[in-house]
Design a protein around this motif. Structure first.
Motif, PDB file in Angstrom:
ATOM      1  N   TYR A 279      -8.277   6.205  10.587  1.00  0.00           N
ATOM      2  CA  TYR A 279      -6.821   6.240  10.755  1.00  0.00           C
ATOM      3  C   TYR A 279      -6.169   6.902   9.562  1.00  0.00           C
ATOM      4  O   TYR A 279      -6.632   6.748   8.430  1.00  0.00           O
ATOM      5  N   HIS A 280      -5.074   7.623   9.838  1.00  0.00           N
ATOM      6  CA  HIS A 280      -4.284   8.236   8.773  1.00  0.00           C
ATOM      7  C   HIS A 280      -2.813   7.876   8.972  1.00  0.00           C
ATOM      8  O   HIS A 280      -2.342   7.775  10.107  1.00  0.00           O
ATOM      9  N   TRP A 281      -2.119   7.696   7.867  1.00  0.00           N
ATOM     10  CA  TRP A 281      -0.663   7.515   7.854  1.00  0.00           C
ATOM     11  C   TRP A 281      -0.100   8.536   6.888  1.00  0.00           C
ATOM     12  O   TRP A 281      -0.607   8.709   5.777  1.00  0.00           O
ATOM     13  N   TRP A 282       0.925   9.240   7.311  1.00  0.00           N
ATOM     14  CA  TRP A 282       1.608  10.244   6.494  1.00  0.00           C
ATOM     15  C   TRP A 282       3.072   9.864   6.382  1.00  0.00           C
ATOM     16  O   TRP A 282       3.699   9.516   7.383  1.00  0.00           O
ATOM     17  N   ALA A 283       3.635   9.970   5.190  1.00  0.00           N
ATOM     18  CA  ALA A 283       5.061   9.708   5.004  1.00  0.00           C
ATOM     19  C   ALA A 283       5.871  10.715   5.806  1.00  0.00           C
ATOM     20  O   ALA A 283       6.894  10.380   6.395  1.00  0.00           O
ATOM     21  N   ASN A 284       5.405  11.960   5.849  1.00  0.00           N
ATOM     22  CA  ASN A 284       6.036  13.008   6.631  1.00  0.00           C
ATOM     23  C   ASN A 284       4.958  13.655   7.483  1.00  0.00           C
ATOM     24  O   ASN A 284       4.262  14.551   7.017  1.00  0.00           O
ATOM     25  N   PRO A 285       4.799  13.229   8.744  1.00  0.00           N
ATOM     26  CA  PRO A 285       3.703  13.725   9.581  1.00  0.00           C
ATOM     27  C   PRO A 285       3.719  15.246   9.777  1.00  0.00           C
ATOM     28  O   PRO A 285       2.687  15.832  10.071  1.00  0.00           O
TER      29      PRO A 285
ATOM     30  N   ALA B 189       0.828  -1.210   0.000  1.00  0.00           N
ATOM     31  CA  ALA B 189       0.000   0.000   0.000  1.00  0.00           C
ATOM     32  C   ALA B 189       0.860   1.257   0.000  1.00  0.00           C
ATOM     33  O   ALA B 189       0.518   2.251  -0.645  1.00  0.00           O
ATOM     34  N   ARG B 190       1.979   1.247   0.699  1.00  0.00           N
ATOM     35  CA  ARG B 190       2.853   2.426   0.726  1.00  0.00           C
ATOM     36  C   ARG B 190       3.550   2.648  -0.608  1.00  0.00           C
ATOM     37  O   ARG B 190       3.913   3.767  -0.926  1.00  0.00           O
ATOM     38  N   GLN B 191       3.721   1.603  -1.399  1.00  0.00           N
ATOM     39  CA  GLN B 191       4.254   1.772  -2.750  1.00  0.00           C
ATOM     40  C   GLN B 191       3.214   2.460  -3.638  1.00  0.00           C
ATOM     41  O   GLN B 191       3.548   3.293  -4.468  1.00  0.00           O
ATOM     42  N   LEU B 192       1.954   2.099  -3.448  1.00  0.00           N
ATOM     43  CA  LEU B 192       0.884   2.663  -4.260  1.00  0.00           C
ATOM     44  C   LEU B 192       0.489   4.069  -3.800  1.00  0.00           C
ATOM     45  O   LEU B 192       0.079   4.893  -4.613  1.00  0.00           O
ATOM     46  N   LEU B 193       0.571   4.329  -2.501  1.00  0.00           N
ATOM     47  CA  LEU B 193       0.191   5.623  -1.917  1.00  0.00           C
ATOM     48  C   LEU B 193       1.343   6.100  -1.023  1.00  0.00           C
ATOM     49  O   LEU B 193       1.266   6.010   0.201  1.00  0.00           O
ATOM     50  N   PRO B 194       2.421   6.594  -1.614  1.00  0.00           N
ATOM     51  CA  PRO B 194       3.636   6.861  -0.834  1.00  0.00           C
ATOM     52  C   PRO B 194       3.579   8.060   0.106  1.00  0.00           C
ATOM     53  O   PRO B 194       4.437   8.178   0.977  1.00  0.00           O
TER      54      PRO B 194
ATOM     55  N   LYS C 114       0.767   0.047  15.233  1.00  0.00           N
ATOM     56  CA  LYS C 114       2.142  -0.453  15.182  1.00  0.00           C
ATOM     57  C   LYS C 114       2.839  -0.018  13.896  1.00  0.00           C
ATOM     58  O   LYS C 114       4.057   0.170  13.872  1.00  0.00           O
ATOM     59  N   ASN C 115       2.057   0.170  12.829  1.00  0.00           N
ATOM     60  CA  ASN C 115       2.609   0.536  11.529  1.00  0.00           C
ATOM     61  C   ASN C 115       2.497   2.028  11.226  1.00  0.00           C
ATOM     62  O   ASN C 115       2.574   2.434  10.069  1.00  0.00           O
TER      63      ASN C 115
END
Length: 59
Positions: free
Chosen positions: A50-56, A3-8, A28-29
């Motif tokens: 939930y949100h994940w940011w490459a650079n928070p 998923a991080r490859q598709l949405l970096p 954890k991720n």
């Protein structure tokens, strides 16, 4: 993680609050719980966004 490859830069997802195993995995991720609400009908269960940011720092 594929998923991080598709949405970096940014990803978001929802899961039920009661789904403790999924919530532990996401946290954890690097995912952060940003909103709590209720899922649409017919479930109408408490959920969390939930949100994940490459650079928070660059939200």
């Amino acid at each position: 993680m594929k998923a991080r490859q598709l949405l970096p830069k940014h990803m978001w997802l929802y899961t039920h609050v009661a789904n403790k195993m999924a919530r532990a995995f996401y946290e954890k991720n690097g995912f952060v719980a940003e909103k709590f609400g209720v899922s649409p009908e017919p479930e109408s269960e408490p959920d969390v966004e939930y949100h994940w940011w490459a650079n928070p720092l660059r939200k």
